[in-house]
Design a protein around this motif. Sequence first.
Motif, short mmCIF file in Angstrom:
data_model
loop_
_atom_site.label_atom_id
_atom_site.label_comp_id
_atom_site.label_asym_id
_atom_site.label_seq_id
_atom_site.Cartn_x
_atom_site.Cartn_y
_atom_site.Cartn_z
N ARG A 99 0.84 -1.21 0.00
CA ARG A 99 0.00 0.00 0.00
C ARG A 99 0.87 1.25 0.00
O ARG A 99 0.60 2.23 -0.72
N GLU A 100 1.95 1.26 0.78
CA GLU A 100 2.83 2.42 0.83
C GLU A 100 3.56 2.64 -0.49
O GLU A 100 3.73 3.79 -0.92
N TRP A 101 3.99 1.55 -1.16
CA TRP A 101 4.60 1.71 -2.49
C TRP A 101 3.62 2.35 -3.46
O TRP A 101 4.01 3.23 -4.25
N ALA A 102 2.36 1.94 -3.39
CA ALA A 102 1.36 2.54 -4.28
C ALA A 102 1.22 4.04 -3.99
O ALA A 102 1.12 4.86 -4.91
N ASP A 103 1.21 4.40 -2.69
CA ASP A 103 1.11 5.82 -2.34
C ASP A 103 2.38 6.58 -2.73
O ASP A 103 2.30 7.75 -3.14
N LEU A 104 3.53 5.94 -2.64
CA LEU A 104 4.77 6.59 -3.07
C LEU A 104 4.74 6.90 -4.56
O LEU A 104 5.13 7.98 -5.00
N ARG A 105 4.28 5.94 -5.35
CA ARG A 105 4.21 6.16 -6.80
C ARG A 105 3.23 7.28 -7.14
O ARG A 105 3.55 8.18 -7.93
N ARG A 106 2.06 7.22 -6.52
CA ARG A 106 1.07 8.26 -6.80
C ARG A 106 1.55 9.61 -6.26
O ARG A 106 1.42 10.65 -6.92
#
Length: 287
Positions: free
Chosen positions: A155-162
């Motif tokens: 979930r944090e990787w997804a937020d980092l990308r966005r």
Amino acid sequence: MSQSREHEAPVVGLIAGGRQFPVLVAQGVKAKGLRLVVAGFSGHTNPDVYPLADAHRELKLGQLAKLLDFLKEQRVRQVVMAGTINKPGVLDIRHFDARAVKVLLSLPGKGDDAILRAVSSLLEAEGMELVSPQAYAQGLGTPLGVLTRRAPDEREWADLRRGAMLAREMGRLDIGQGVVLREGIVAAVEALEGTDAAIRRGCELGGPGCVVVKMLKPSQEERVDLPSVGPDTVRELARGKGTCLGVEAGKSLFFDLEAAVEAADRAGIAIVGLAPEHLESGGGETP
């Protein structure tokens, strides 16, 4: 017979703001045996930098003509800008001189990058070379990859990308360098208030688990105002129960990295030096 000015060691002019960065730059200049001239601003500049200077003057923010005159009087050939400025103070034009008002009114946009580019152009027009502060304070670049014991979860990787994509867009509009989000929902965008205040607001609105991302603006002048974080950033994130910090690797400054990582490890926060591939869908996990 004295050397011609072309072969003299440069006199370095430091336009100094707050926190530790201008002190580190000043120490680096003096370590090279160069003459240091410091221009500071009342209520903004870290006073610890003044004893390191061969000459200094404290001005009010917006006294552009006096700043240029002082640097020229001191035969400054290289100029370095380092340190934070209380950005809401920039909006107080009561002390702006005619030169500063003229510059401000000539700008199509009033963001940080536009103002800094205009000041940089004025300095160069006066025969002074604008130099990156990293020329005198090295080793502050953010390393690539996961820097803490804990790596971001999915979930944090997804937020980092966005967050990286959104921070780029905010930077393109010359609004700010950072964004706070959780589950893909933006809780705060960094603007005049600075990183710490944006984190406080974002974590309050977004709740536990917020992710913070800071990226260089796409058109930013890399010799001034690089994204920067440090232990204070981590402590603010921990107080707000945030869980992850992403900073652009190689194009941002990380102060007291070891202390920041130790604080992050104690709080269970993941820190990542972001690379371009982190902007890609499905990118993320760094070996």
